[in-house]
Design a protein around this motif. Structure first.
Motif, PDB file in Angstrom:
ATOM      1  N   ALA A  56      45.543  46.787  48.422  1.00  0.00           N
ATOM      2  CA  ALA A  56      46.526  47.400  49.314  1.00  0.00           C
ATOM      3  C   ALA A  56      46.436  46.691  50.660  1.00  0.00           C
ATOM      4  O   ALA A  56      45.403  46.119  51.016  1.00  0.00           O
ATOM      5  N   THR A  57      47.518  46.701  51.401  1.00  0.00           N
ATOM      6  CA  THR A  57      47.561  46.056  52.703  1.00  0.00           C
ATOM      7  C   THR A  57      47.021  47.005  53.760  1.00  0.00           C
ATOM      8  O   THR A  57      47.535  48.121  53.935  1.00  0.00           O
ATOM      9  N   ALA A  58      45.969  46.563  54.440  1.00  0.00           N
ATOM     10  CA  ALA A  58      45.355  47.372  55.488  1.00  0.00           C
ATOM     11  C   ALA A  58      46.192  47.324  56.766  1.00  0.00           C
ATOM     12  O   ALA A  58      47.155  46.561  56.887  1.00  0.00           O
ATOM     13  N   ALA A  59      45.812  48.142  57.743  1.00  0.00           N
ATOM     14  CA  ALA A  59      46.552  48.214  59.002  1.00  0.00           C
ATOM     15  C   ALA A  59      46.567  46.886  59.731  1.00  0.00           C
ATOM     16  O   ALA A  59      47.523  46.572  60.446  1.00  0.00           O
ATOM     17  N   ASP A  60      45.518  46.081  59.553  1.00  0.00           N
ATOM     18  CA  ASP A  60      45.466  44.781  60.230  1.00  0.00           C
ATOM     19  C   ASP A  60      46.178  43.677  59.443  1.00  0.00           C
ATOM     20  O   ASP A  60      46.118  42.506  59.821  1.00  0.00           O
ATOM     21  N   GLY A  61      46.824  44.058  58.347  1.00  0.00           N
ATOM     22  CA  GLY A  61      47.564  43.076  57.548  1.00  0.00           C
ATOM     23  C   GLY A  61      46.747  42.412  56.453  1.00  0.00           C
ATOM     24  O   GLY A  61      47.296  41.645  55.654  1.00  0.00           O
ATOM     25  N   SER A  62      45.466  42.690  56.394  1.00  0.00           N
ATOM     26  CA  SER A  62      44.616  42.076  55.372  1.00  0.00           C
ATOM     27  C   SER A  62      44.739  42.836  54.054  1.00  0.00           C
ATOM     28  O   SER A  62      45.097  44.013  54.019  1.00  0.00           O
ATOM     29  N   GLU A  63      44.417  42.120  52.957  1.00  0.00           N
ATOM     30  CA  GLU A  63      44.422  42.730  51.635  1.00  0.00           C
ATOM     31  C   GLU A  63      43.047  43.308  51.336  1.00  0.00           C
ATOM     32  O   GLU A  63      42.044  42.595  51.387  1.00  0.00           O
ATOM     33  N   GLN A  64      42.999  44.583  51.028  1.00  0.00           N
ATOM     34  CA  GLN A  64      41.748  45.263  50.726  1.00  0.00           C
ATOM     35  C   GLN A  64      41.828  45.903  49.341  1.00  0.00           C
ATOM     36  O   GLN A  64      42.916  46.281  48.895  1.00  0.00           O
ATOM     37  N   PRO A  65      40.684  46.009  48.652  1.00  0.00           N
ATOM     38  CA  PRO A  65      40.701  46.693  47.355  1.00  0.00           C
ATOM     39  C   PRO A  65      41.248  48.103  47.492  1.00  0.00           C
ATOM     40  O   PRO A  65      40.944  48.812  48.464  1.00  0.00           O
ATOM     41  N   ILE A  66      42.067  48.513  46.545  1.00  0.00           N
ATOM     42  CA  ILE A  66      42.647  49.846  46.593  1.00  0.00           C
ATOM     43  C   ILE A  66      41.555  50.892  46.382  1.00  0.00           C
ATOM     44  O   ILE A  66      40.570  50.660  45.671  1.00  0.00           O
ATOM     45  N   ALA A  67      41.682  52.036  47.042  1.00  0.00           N
ATOM     46  CA  ALA A  67      40.713  53.110  46.868  1.00  0.00           C
ATOM     47  C   ALA A  67      40.715  53.590  45.428  1.00  0.00           C
ATOM     48  O   ALA A  67      41.768  53.624  44.763  1.00  0.00           O
ATOM     49  N   GLU A  68      39.548  53.967  44.922  1.00  0.00           N
ATOM     50  CA  GLU A  68      39.438  54.364  43.522  1.00  0.00           C
ATOM     51  C   GLU A  68      40.349  55.540  43.208  1.00  0.00           C
ATOM     52  O   GLU A  68      41.014  55.563  42.162  1.00  0.00           O
ATOM     53  N   ALA A  69      40.409  56.528  44.114  1.00  0.00           N
ATOM     54  CA  ALA A  69      41.266  57.687  43.866  1.00  0.00           C
ATOM     55  C   ALA A  69      42.729  57.265  43.755  1.00  0.00           C
ATOM     56  O   ALA A  69      43.477  57.778  42.919  1.00  0.00           O
ATOM     57  N   ASP A  70      43.146  56.316  44.595  1.00  0.00           N
ATOM     58  CA  ASP A  70      44.531  55.838  44.547  1.00  0.00           C
ATOM     59  C   ASP A  70      44.812  55.096  43.238  1.00  0.00           C
ATOM     60  O   ASP A  70      45.917  55.171  42.695  1.00  0.00           O
TER      61      ASP A  70
END
Length: 393
Positions: free
Chosen positions: A297-311
């Motif tokens: 998922a795209t974080a607030a700073d524009g970087s790509e981060q692993p999606i949260a497990e619950a999501d």
């Protein structure tokens, strides 16, 4: 999928057309759309093109198979459907009005125009590639008509038995046809005895599951090399950044520890094994049905981060509700017991709530052997995890 484009070029080089077939969501349309784009702007050099969708930075690479069609190539995209006809694909007569009244004028369709393009001495193109999506959604035998013959390269210019193109709808005089309109506003005449050019190539896709589609008859099918597109678990593993060999086999000891992406991978694997046994491999579920489940998922700073497990779990359950389960209902229409067996309705987990149960009557007296309606995405989080993990077993 990485070697399929190479196979297409090999077939074209052997003077054959290509038919990609398989269940929905196995990448057929995506593959030919990538090929369409690559031929519009071909890379330098003459070797073929491999497409690897998992490599976002450099999806194309060079195999040993050369590009076997003359370049530059004109590319044309069309999609068959129930209203699509010979008039769209080969030749139509359209009414026009002038001071002398109404008359019919001939217009070239997609296939005939490809031949006219290569017969034009001023054309910049050396070949034409026609992309046909959903070839069995229309009545392909009627759409091709007598021009089905010219799918066979032996009957084209330079073939073993070149035949003149039958154009009985046109009026000929002094060795040439009447004026024929082409798409784009150009017009031309056709010489008497015109033979179909060799370098017109066709690649088509066919859904092997769609019951509303018209079957491809044998006369048409034999003029194509068939390339099967199957569900690709490796593509899912790459999409979710999983190490496929390391995904565990679900057992009594580990099923409750499976992560959302491992679970989704194993669910599709199990469903397809059962479907292939029950209905045949052509009814399997394509991997593309699960690609809407994102790994990042795209974080607030524009970087790509692993999606949260619950999501990820929620995304899996919503994709199940909106995409996967409707496909299962369609395949198991009229087979409720097989569908319930597939969903482990009678062998639910020993403890905790489970998503798929039998329908109950409030009267308490009616016995039901019907699946209770449920939207898994609306269930408690623990029930979602337990249900899909159990379904993967």
């Amino acid at each position: 999928m990485a070697d399929k484009i190479d196979e297409i070029f090999a077939s074209w080089g052997a003077g054959r057309n290509v038919l990609l077939y398989g269940p929905p969501a196995t990448g057929k349309t995506r593959l030919i759309s990538q090929l369409f784009q690559s031929l519009q702007k071909p890379p330098d050099g003459s070797r073929g093109i491999l497409f690897d969708p998992s490599d976002a930075a450099s999806p194309f690479s060079r195999p040993t198979q050369p590009i076997t069609i003359p370049l530059p190539a004109k590319v044309v995209w069309t999609t068959f459907h129930q209203s699509y006809g010979y008039e769209d694909f080969v030749l139509s007569l359209r009414p026009t009005m002038d001071s002398e009244g109404t008359r019919l004028e001939p217009w070239a369709g997609v296939f005939l125009d490809a031949a006219l393009e290569l017969a034009d001495e001023d054309s910049e193109y050396e070949s034409v590639v026609i992309f046909i999506d959903e070839v069995n959604r229309g009545n392909a035998a009627r759409i091709f008509g007598e021009f089905m013959t010219f799918l066979d390269f032996d009957y084209r210019d330079g073939g073993s038995v070149p035949l003149p193109v039958p154009l009985r709808q046109l009026t000929f005089a002094d060795g040439a046809s009447e004026e024929l309109h082409r798409p784009g506003g150009a017009s031309t005449t056709i010489p008497d005895g015109f033979t179909f050019p060799r370098h017109v190539y066709v690649v088509a896709t066919m859904n092997s599951v769609d019951r509303a589609a018209v079957p491809i008859d044998s006369a048409l099918a034999r003029r194509f090399d068939r390339i099967e597109m199957r569900p690709d678990l490796d593509a899912l593993a790459s999409h979710w950044r999983l190490n496929a060999p390391a995904i565990p086999t679900p057992t009594e000891d580990n099923w409750e520890t499976l992560g959302p992406f491992e679970t989704a991978y194993l669910v599709l694997d199990r469903l397809n094994v059962v479907i292939a046994s029950d209905l045949g491999s052509e009814f399997e579920l394509g991997h593309g049905l699960l690609t809407p489940i994102p790994a990042t998922a795209t974080a607030a700073d524009g970087s790509e981060q692993p999606i949260a497990e619950a999501d990820a779990w929620r995304s899996l359950s919503k994709t199940w509700d909106d995409v996967l389960f409707p496909q299962l209902e369609d395949r198991y229409s009229g087979r409720p017991e097989q569908l319930m067996e597939l969903l482990h309705v009678d062998t639910a987990p020993p403890t905790g709530d489970y998503a798929w149960t039998l329908r109950a009557s409030k009267s308490g007296t009616a016995e039901a052997r019907a699946l209770a309606p449920v939207r898994t995405s609306e269930l408690p989080f623990d029930t979602i995890k337990r249900s899909f993990r159990w379904l993967a077993r």
